[in-house]
Design an enzyme around this catalytic site. Sequence first.
Site, PDB file in Angstrom:
ATOM      1  N   TRP A  40       0.809  -1.222   0.000  1.00 18.94           N
ATOM      2  CA  TRP A  40       0.000   0.000   0.000  1.00 18.94           C
ATOM      3  C   TRP A  40       0.845   1.276   0.000  1.00 18.94           C
ATOM      4  O   TRP A  40       0.310   2.354   0.097  1.00 18.94           O
ATOM      5  CB  TRP A  40      -0.954  -0.013   1.199  1.00 18.94           C
TER       6      TRP A  40
ATOM      7  N   CYS B 109      -6.806  -3.567  -2.674  1.00 19.33           N
ATOM      8  CA  CYS B 109      -8.107  -4.207  -2.466  1.00 19.33           C
ATOM      9  C   CYS B 109      -8.862  -4.491  -3.742  1.00 19.33           C
ATOM     10  O   CYS B 109      -9.453  -5.563  -3.901  1.00 19.33           O
ATOM     11  CB  CYS B 109      -8.944  -3.400  -1.489  1.00 19.33           C
TER      12      CYS B 109
ATOM     13  N   HIS C   7     -13.229   0.563   0.049  1.00 16.24           N
ATOM     14  CA  HIS C   7     -12.703  -0.793   0.132  1.00 16.24           C
ATOM     15  C   HIS C   7     -13.546  -1.674  -0.775  1.00 16.24           C
ATOM     16  O   HIS C   7     -14.759  -1.485  -0.887  1.00 16.24           O
ATOM     17  CB  HIS C   7     -12.726  -1.316   1.572  1.00 16.24           C
TER      18      HIS C   7
ATOM     19  N   ASP D 112     -14.046 -11.536   0.835  1.00 18.81           N
ATOM     20  CA  ASP D 112     -12.989 -10.517   0.736  1.00 18.81           C
ATOM     21  C   ASP D 112     -11.621 -11.187   0.806  1.00 18.81           C
ATOM     22  O   ASP D 112     -11.289 -11.843   1.795  1.00 18.81           O
ATOM     23  CB  ASP D 112     -13.140  -9.507   1.879  1.00 18.81           C
TER      24      ASP D 112
ATOM     25  N   GLU E 177     -24.941   0.703  -9.715  1.00 21.53           N
ATOM     26  CA  GLU E 177     -26.092   0.346  -8.889  1.00 21.53           C
ATOM     27  C   GLU E 177     -25.733   0.534  -7.423  1.00 21.53           C
ATOM     28  O   GLU E 177     -24.723   0.002  -6.956  1.00 21.53           O
ATOM     29  CB  GLU E 177     -26.508  -1.108  -9.128  1.00 21.53           C
TER      30      GLU E 177
ATOM     31  N   TYR F 288      -5.497   5.730  -0.143  1.00 22.51           N
ATOM     32  CA  TYR F 288      -6.922   5.387  -0.059  1.00 22.51           C
ATOM     33  C   TYR F 288      -7.245   4.531   1.155  1.00 22.51           C
ATOM     34  O   TYR F 288      -8.378   4.503   1.616  1.00 22.51           O
ATOM     35  CB  TYR F 288      -7.371   4.681  -1.339  1.00 22.51           C
TER      36      TYR F 288
END
Length: 693
Positions: free
Chosen positions: A248, A284, A342, A365, A444, A522
């Site tokens: 990251w 992610c 995320h 996840d 959506e 982020y």
Amino acid sequence: MSDTAMAVDSVPVAGNCQVDFQFEKNNKEHRTDKISTKRLITRRGQSFKIKLNFTDGFNPSETKLQMVFKTGPEPKNSNGTLIEVPFTKSLNLKRWSGIITSSTSSKLCLAISPSPRAKIGYHTLTLQHAFDLDVQYHIGTFVVLFNPWCSEDEVFLNSDLQRDEYVMNENGIIYVGSSDYMSDISWNFGQFEDDILDICLKILDKAPKYVKNPSKALRRRGLPVHIARIVSAMVNSNDDSGVLVGRWSPPYSAGVYPGKWNGSPAILRKWSENGCRRVRYGQCWVFAAVTCTVLRCLGIPTRVVTNFDSAHDTNANLTIDEYYDVEANSMGESEDSIWNFHVWVESWMTRNDLSPGFDGWQAVDATPQEESDGTYCCGPASVNAIKEGEVEMKYDVPFVFAEVNAHCVNWLIFENGEKMKIDVDESRVGHKISTKSCGTDEREDITSNYKYPDGSVQEADIFEKANRTQNIPIADKTLNLSMTTDLPIHNGKPFTVSLVVSNKTSKKKVCSVNFWAKKRRYHGVSENKCIKKLKQEITISPNEDMKIPVKLDYKEYGMFPDMYNLIKLISVVTDVSTEEKACAIKDISLINPKLTVKMMNFSAVLNKKVHIEVSFQNSFPEILKECVLTLEGAGLIEGEMEVNVPNVAVNELAKIKCTFTPYKTGLKKLLLDFDCDKLRDVKGFLNITVQEK
């Protein structure tokens, strides 16, 4: 089919029997012809037909035969990896079954149906004499996948539109950025690309429990809950020889910056071709996209979901504590964090391991955040269980519940170590939960699937039901602070933040105002260095709102640490006489210039060159150098194509011409990625329908 035609499409087995698997016909009926028409790939609970021609004088019409299906390295009856099936008069689609549709003295035509609970993966078929086991014919190997078209399969999804989107669509859109201004990334899932199926099955076989004891692990190879859990663990490499290692922050040496990826096939192939060594690097949305590819490939309906303002609650108390010093530096006293966004996936399945009412979409996840039963994986967690606060349900419902529902408490720590609670926000996390709509490229909003409306009685009741924290009282405020910006904010341009200080009393207030702006990544980590500071004293009349404008220029913020161009704004206002404080925290995202792409041909035709033009406007006050355009697209370009672009002057509209040759028909998506010295991973796409010649 004629004998001549059968010979062309047949495979000799052991020199005694020719097998016509009718690859093209069967695979088309099983909706696997996009994967291959050169081998048999079937779906559970659906029959397929094969033809056998015995060349050694064996007369099948005079012998009672049975089928033997095997899977795994050591097939056994005890764990369901060896199944003996007699031929019957009619197919039973609820179990392994087969019938002889016609026979002669040397030929058999068979219809075979795998059980809707069959183990997925490679299966071998042998015909043997029912009474003399020495008489055997090894027919060959075929693949069995989950079947969302079969009502008896646990992944059954009763909607053609949704099956087309969540199983068959090789392209998708992933939403990123911030809740105030989100952007999207087009992604090539490529689940039907050549060799991806074999790689996905290899992922299952590389799982630690399978490596340790294949016979035991194969018992659950037909359970979608189990498969989703394995894939969640194996897409990251934290515990095993999984696919991706997460990173990251720089440096991204010896690897690829996560924002550079446009699709899953390149990642999966790199993992497989390098001896199952982990691929560098993922974040992610990359973990989620690869998970989506694998699960769709195996036949589990899956979609990518983004949660904006997503909480990472490390201690499972449903509270996110953030500590700042008087210079707005994070004190690092809590491992909790709030990510601007995320990304995970949802997979559709029946939950026979839970009480009724929790079937349907399940959150899965693969981003390695916290361990689940000793492994870095998460889910499948019933989305309905998350909404209803059923935190005792497996798997990992409390963790996902916190991601969309946690309360946030901000603390100020003074030089003497004193802590002051400056703000409690019960509605800061879990916003604009998004996925691509069925059949369109529109977004959506599925927030209501995960939670009741912020501030509603139902939300408060569910939070209390979760029973993981005490209510956090906060005194009535006489001083309020908020921050606003005009949207959208363009990268390379100046913008203004408005601080709004509100005096809620009938008396005049003298206040000290402090403001800090910092770049952030982020996933919630801010840089210590401030790009802008403001400190001033103001006088506010009774019941007045005072607006204080703060301008930030490109010279102050410059380049960002990742592709999301995020800035964290923090402001604290203090009543000089009473020392009452009000705090406001806001994250903003700056928008990159757009890539515009158009096709120069009248139409796109299979195996004919397509010419496109990509244009890009330089909105920065500096020349853009070291410019590279990367193109990718399943069925359009094999692998990736890079185009070096000349320097782009200030305000110049660059036009880049590219050519490629499509190799598959149908609706395809061309993905583009633009990099230069001032910014990176500017994304664009173009839908292209490739026609037959």
